[in-house]
Motif scaffolding. Structure first.
Motif, PDB file in Angstrom:
ATOM      1  N   THR A 142      41.803  54.864  50.564  1.00 20.47           N
ATOM      2  CA  THR A 142      40.632  55.026  49.700  1.00 20.47           C
ATOM      3  C   THR A 142      41.053  55.378  48.282  1.00 20.47           C
ATOM      4  OG1 THR A 142      39.272  55.736  51.566  1.00 20.47           O
ATOM      5  CG2 THR A 142      38.488  56.321  49.367  1.00 20.47           C
ATOM      6  N   SER A 143      42.011  56.288  48.150  1.00 22.02           N
ATOM      7  CA  SER A 143      42.462  56.664  46.817  1.00 22.02           C
ATOM      8  C   SER A 143      43.233  55.534  46.137  1.00 22.02           C
ATOM      9  CB  SER A 143      43.330  57.922  46.880  1.00 22.02           C
ATOM     10  OG  SER A 143      43.699  58.343  45.583  1.00 22.02           O
ATOM     11  N   LEU A 144      43.988  54.756  46.903  1.00 24.13           N
ATOM     12  CA  LEU A 144      44.656  53.591  46.317  1.00 24.13           C
ATOM     13  C   LEU A 144      43.636  52.648  45.695  1.00 24.13           C
ATOM     14  CD1 LEU A 144      47.415  52.802  48.968  1.00 24.13           C
ATOM     15  CD2 LEU A 144      47.814  53.116  46.511  1.00 24.13           C
ATOM     16  N   GLN A 145      42.518  52.454  46.380  1.00 22.90           N
ATOM     17  CA  GLN A 145      41.484  51.577  45.848  1.00 22.90           C
ATOM     18  C   GLN A 145      40.759  52.198  44.659  1.00 22.90           C
ATOM     19  OE1 GLN A 145      40.610  48.564  46.043  1.00 22.90           O
ATOM     20  NE2 GLN A 145      38.710  48.736  44.875  1.00 22.90           N
ATOM     21  N   GLU A 146      40.415  53.467  44.774  1.00 21.87           N
ATOM     22  CA  GLU A 146      39.582  54.094  43.761  1.00 21.87           C
ATOM     23  C   GLU A 146      40.328  54.409  42.472  1.00 21.87           C
ATOM     24  OE1 GLU A 146      36.505  54.272  43.889  1.00 21.87           O
ATOM     25  OE2 GLU A 146      35.844  54.378  45.968  1.00 21.87           O
ATOM     26  N   SER A 147      41.598  54.796  42.577  1.00 29.80           N
ATOM     27  CA  SER A 147      42.303  55.280  41.383  1.00 29.80           C
ATOM     28  C   SER A 147      43.768  54.883  41.331  1.00 29.80           C
ATOM     29  CB  SER A 147      42.213  56.801  41.323  1.00 29.80           C
ATOM     30  OG  SER A 147      42.959  57.383  42.380  1.00 29.80           O
ATOM     31  N   LYS A 148      44.222  54.057  42.271  1.00 30.45           N
ATOM     32  CA  LYS A 148      45.645  53.742  42.404  1.00 30.45           C
ATOM     33  C   LYS A 148      46.482  55.017  42.555  1.00 30.45           C
ATOM     34  CE  LYS A 148      45.133  49.274  42.030  1.00 30.45           C
ATOM     35  NZ  LYS A 148      43.665  49.275  41.902  1.00 30.45           N
ATOM     36  N   LEU A 149      45.893  56.020  43.203  1.00 27.51           N
ATOM     37  CA  LEU A 149      46.546  57.300  43.465  1.00 27.51           C
ATOM     38  C   LEU A 149      46.839  58.079  42.191  1.00 27.51           C
ATOM     39  CD1 LEU A 149      48.965  56.561  46.466  1.00 27.51           C
ATOM     40  CD2 LEU A 149      47.029  58.138  46.457  1.00 27.51           C
ATOM     41  N   TYR A 150      46.115  57.801  41.114  1.00 26.08           N
ATOM     42  CA  TYR A 150      46.198  58.623  39.909  1.00 26.08           C
ATOM     43  C   TYR A 150      45.004  59.576  39.876  1.00 26.08           C
ATOM     44  CZ  TYR A 150      49.961  55.839  37.828  1.00 26.08           C
ATOM     45  OH  TYR A 150      51.161  55.229  37.580  1.00 26.08           O
ATOM     46  N   ASN A 151      45.252  60.803  39.432  1.00 27.11           N
ATOM     47  CA  ASN A 151      44.207  61.806  39.335  1.00 27.11           C
ATOM     48  C   ASN A 151      43.515  61.641  37.988  1.00 27.11           C
ATOM     49  OD1 ASN A 151      42.626  64.042  39.959  1.00 27.11           O
ATOM     50  ND2 ASN A 151      44.138  65.490  39.154  1.00 27.11           N
ATOM     51  N   LEU A 152      42.484  60.819  37.948  1.00 26.04           N
ATOM     52  CA  LEU A 152      41.874  60.408  36.696  1.00 26.04           C
ATOM     53  C   LEU A 152      40.813  61.396  36.220  1.00 26.04           C
ATOM     54  CD1 LEU A 152      41.364  56.610  37.463  1.00 26.04           C
ATOM     55  CD2 LEU A 152      43.254  57.686  36.232  1.00 26.04           C
ATOM     56  N   GLY A 153      40.917  61.802  34.962  1.00 22.04           N
ATOM     57  CA  GLY A 153      39.845  62.527  34.310  1.00 22.04           C
ATOM     58  C   GLY A 153      38.809  61.540  33.805  1.00 22.04           C
ATOM     59  N   HIS A 154      37.932  61.999  32.957  1.00 26.93           N
ATOM     60  CA  HIS A 154      36.889  61.118  32.427  1.00 26.93           C
ATOM     61  C   HIS A 154      37.531  60.070  31.521  1.00 26.93           C
ATOM     62  CE1 HIS A 154      33.159  59.667  30.678  1.00 26.93           C
ATOM     63  NE2 HIS A 154      32.508  60.369  31.595  1.00 26.93           N
ATOM     64  N   LEU A 155      37.219  58.799  31.747  1.00 28.25           N
ATOM     65  CA  LEU A 155      37.851  57.697  31.035  1.00 28.25           C
ATOM     66  C   LEU A 155      36.995  57.154  29.896  1.00 28.25           C
ATOM     67  CD1 LEU A 155      39.359  55.773  34.072  1.00 28.25           C
ATOM     68  CD2 LEU A 155      40.417  57.540  32.657  1.00 28.25           C
ATOM     69  N   GLY A 156      36.070  57.954  29.429  1.00 25.19           N
ATOM     70  CA  GLY A 156      35.277  57.543  28.288  1.00 25.19           C
ATOM     71  C   GLY A 156      34.475  56.285  28.567  1.00 25.19           C
ATOM     72  N   ALA A 157      34.625  55.286  27.706  1.00 25.47           N
ATOM     73  CA  ALA A 157      33.847  54.050  27.828  1.00 25.47           C
ATOM     74  C   ALA A 157      34.165  53.296  29.101  1.00 25.47           C
ATOM     75  CB  ALA A 157      34.105  53.164  26.612  1.00 25.47           C
ATOM     76  N   TYR A 158      35.331  53.553  29.712  1.00 23.49           N
ATOM     77  CA  TYR A 158      35.741  52.835  30.914  1.00 23.49           C
ATOM     78  C   TYR A 158      35.325  53.549  32.194  1.00 23.49           C
ATOM     79  CZ  TYR A 158      38.537  50.351  27.530  1.00 23.49           C
ATOM     80  OH  TYR A 158      38.933  49.616  26.438  1.00 23.49           O
ATOM     81  N   ASN A 159      34.673  54.708  32.053  1.00 22.92           N
ATOM     82  CA  ASN A 159      34.303  55.462  33.246  1.00 22.92           C
ATOM     83  C   ASN A 159      33.119  54.826  33.968  1.00 22.92           C
ATOM     84  OD1 ASN A 159      35.793  57.947  33.878  1.00 22.92           O
ATOM     85  ND2 ASN A 159      33.801  58.732  34.444  1.00 22.92           N
TER      86      ASN A 159
END
Length: 237
Positions: A142-159
């Motif tokens: 699930t995390s591989l799909q959702e974030s590629k296993l990166y702990n992402l903060g808010h991505l601004g316009a790409y969020n």
């Protein structure tokens, strides 16, 4: 209906060893990118939202790289699988990890130190919450799909709305505060606690179990990561 998962999840202390969530700038620094990975978590075989294509290509190893040698992702059994197909001594077997077989074509990404550390946090949370090695495979995929296993903060316009963290959980849907859902231990614990509330999740295909928790716009995308997730869990268990 929004579910307040914070009612039954203890607050996790934020101390010196807490993993820092990656912002747009933080993700860019990892791979020399001007763009961050998509927060929408579109499958790599169909169109991510505009502006994220370069980052997805980089994350899946398709883009030509100009980064320094010490910036290169780590290639290992976690991305290529076991040469013999036999589990290391004391590790779960492939039948335990993938009891229902692989669904469809599989994707793989190279892993760097940050991704490996986040995978370890997910596996550790699977042990603590009692979902076992199969639950760990579902969580890592699930995390591989959702974030590629990166702990992402808010991505601004790409969020994608207010989604953040390893599982792109949303504060507005009751998963927790931004600080909580960008704590890998908290995020993984929240995911597995919700998974345990899915009746008969152990007997469901991975993509069905994951989708029941995540309610993604791409419900079949989780299946493509099952094999790599199994390799990760097998070696980290």
């Amino acid at each position: 209906m929004k579910v307040d998962f914070t009612r039954w999840l203890p607050a996790i202390a934020k101390d010196s060893y807490r993993k820092t969530a990656l912002s747009v700038a933080g993700v860019a620094a990892l791979g020399g990118l001007a763009l961050a990975p998509t927060a929408v978590a579109a499958p790599v075989t169909s169109g991510p939202h505009q502006g994220a294509v370069a980052a997805i290509d980089r994350a899946t190893g398709k883009a030509a790289t100009t980064a320094r040698q010490d910036d290169q992702p780590v290639e290992s059994g976690l991305t290529t699988g076991s040469a013999t197909g036999k589990p290391p001594a004391g590790k779960p077997s492939r039948d335990q990890l993938i009891p229902h077989g692989i669904e469809g074509a599989q994707s793989r990404v190279p892993l760097d130190d940050a991704q490996l550390a986040n995978a370890r946090a997910i596996v550790d949370a699977a042990k603590k919450t009692g979902v076992g090695d199969r639950g760990a495979v579902i969580g890592v995929a699930t995390s591989l799909q959702e974030s590629k296993l990166y702990n992402l903060g808010h991505l601004g316009a790409y969020n994608d709305h207010d989604s953040q963290g390893l599982f792109q959980q949303r504060p507005s849907s009751g998963w927790g505060t931004p600080n909580q859902i960008t704590d890998p231990e908290y995020a993984a614990t929240a995911f597995f606690t919700a998974l345990k509330n899915v009746g008969g999740w152990q007997d469901l295909p991975l993509t069905t179990a994951a989708q029941t928790v995540q309610v993604s716009a791409f419900p079949y995308a989780y299946a493509q990561w099952e094999e790599q997730a199994a390799d990760i869990v097998q070696q980290m268990w």
